[in-house]
Design a protein around this motif. Sequence first.
Motif, mmCIF file in Angstrom:
data_model
loop_
_atom_site.group_PDB
_atom_site.id
_atom_site.type_symbol
_atom_site.label_atom_id
_atom_site.label_comp_id
_atom_site.label_asym_id
_atom_site.label_seq_id
_atom_site.Cartn_x
_atom_site.Cartn_y
_atom_site.Cartn_z
ATOM 1 N N LEU A 84 0.880 -1.149 -0.061
ATOM 2 C CA LEU A 84 -0.090 -0.081 0.013
ATOM 3 C C LEU A 84 0.842 1.146 -0.078
ATOM 4 O O LEU A 84 0.433 2.119 -0.646
ATOM 5 N N THR A 85 1.839 1.243 0.760
ATOM 6 C CA THR A 85 3.001 2.324 0.988
ATOM 7 C C THR A 85 3.375 2.612 -0.642
ATOM 8 O O THR A 85 3.611 3.877 -0.996
ATOM 9 N N GLY A 86 3.828 1.670 -1.233
ATOM 10 C CA GLY A 86 4.579 1.676 -2.559
ATOM 11 C C GLY A 86 3.653 2.132 -3.547
ATOM 12 O O GLY A 86 3.881 3.058 -4.345
ATOM 13 N N SER A 109 2.778 5.810 -2.813
ATOM 14 C CA SER A 109 3.859 6.682 -3.248
ATOM 15 C C SER A 109 4.183 7.017 -4.786
ATOM 16 O O SER A 109 4.795 8.238 -5.153
ATOM 17 N N ARG A 110 3.250 6.085 -5.453
ATOM 18 C CA ARG A 110 3.522 6.234 -7.207
ATOM 19 C C ARG A 110 2.297 6.973 -7.585
ATOM 20 O O ARG A 110 2.288 7.418 -8.588
ATOM 21 N N LEU A 111 1.291 7.079 -6.938
ATOM 22 C CA LEU A 111 0.071 7.884 -7.123
ATOM 23 C C LEU A 111 0.318 9.181 -7.766
ATOM 24 O O LEU A 111 -0.064 9.433 -8.850
ATOM 25 N N GLY A 112 1.063 9.936 -6.965
ATOM 26 C CA GLY A 112 1.374 11.381 -7.596
ATOM 27 C C GLY A 112 0.342 12.201 -8.328
ATOM 28 O O GLY A 112 -0.651 11.998 -7.309
ATOM 29 N N THR A 139 -5.167 8.706 -11.767
ATOM 30 C CA THR A 139 -4.942 8.025 -10.211
ATOM 31 C C THR A 139 -5.278 9.055 -9.282
ATOM 32 O O THR A 139 -5.137 9.132 -8.150
ATOM 33 N N ALA A 140 -6.001 10.480 -9.788
ATOM 34 C CA ALA A 140 -6.281 11.490 -8.913
ATOM 35 C C ALA A 140 -7.238 10.965 -7.676
ATOM 36 O O ALA A 140 -7.237 11.565 -6.523
ATOM 37 N N ASP A 141 -8.147 10.264 -8.133
ATOM 38 C CA ASP A 141 -9.027 9.592 -6.958
ATOM 39 C C ASP A 141 -8.506 8.531 -6.347
ATOM 40 O O ASP A 141 -9.203 7.762 -5.453
ATOM 41 N N GLY A 142 -7.434 7.898 -6.902
ATOM 42 C CA GLY A 142 -6.902 6.761 -6.129
ATOM 43 C C GLY A 142 -6.591 5.561 -7.145
ATOM 44 O O GLY A 142 -6.759 5.749 -8.505
ATOM 45 N N GLY A 163 -2.906 -2.897 -12.272
ATOM 46 C CA GLY A 163 -3.379 -2.002 -11.828
ATOM 47 C C GLY A 163 -4.468 -0.846 -12.472
ATOM 48 O O GLY A 163 -4.282 -0.826 -13.711
ATOM 49 N N ALA A 164 -5.076 -0.121 -11.656
ATOM 50 C CA ALA A 164 -6.109 0.515 -12.523
ATOM 51 C C ALA A 164 -6.304 1.884 -11.527
ATOM 52 O O ALA A 164 -6.599 1.530 -10.119
#
Length: 168
Positions: A36-38, A41-44, A49-52, A73-74
């Motif tokens: 989850l932490t990884g 950290s990649r969402l930026g 990925t603004a909403d997750g 992933g999506a």
Amino acid sequence: MAALSERVSHLEAMAGESEVAHSASPVVEGEQFWALTGLQSRLGDHPATADGAVMMVGSLTLPDGAPVAWQQGAGTSGMWETDWSDQAATFAALGHPVRLELLRQILSGVHATAELAETASLGTTGQLHHHLRQLVAAGWVKQSGRGSYEVPATRVVPLLVCMVGAER
């Protein structure tokens, strides 16, 4: 007093999450939420990925010795507005105990229809073929030769994620 009460509530909530995380996910170097932490950290600031985002990832060795590694992933932006009914057939194919057993057998290295037919719990040859057709149509299984089936590598981790997600 209100601040103390809020802090106790926060600690109790964290303790509940910790129990779930300990039993449900592997710990890497003491960090319970390493995946989850990884991901976070990649969402930026990427718009997709603004909403997750959600992700499934796995690395394993099948009982027959074949290695499998997969991640997918999506972004969740717009996910609530899409029609989920398109995935119903894919999930429905997993909704029969014989099909789940078929998948387990195939992943364990039993690929030939003749060998699968020897497993009494899979029913008659006609029933076996019916269930195989359902799994093929949903993409969980593919024919790898005449009378031989396999779970595509791209479906192994998603299948196991569904199995883990179904645990209560």
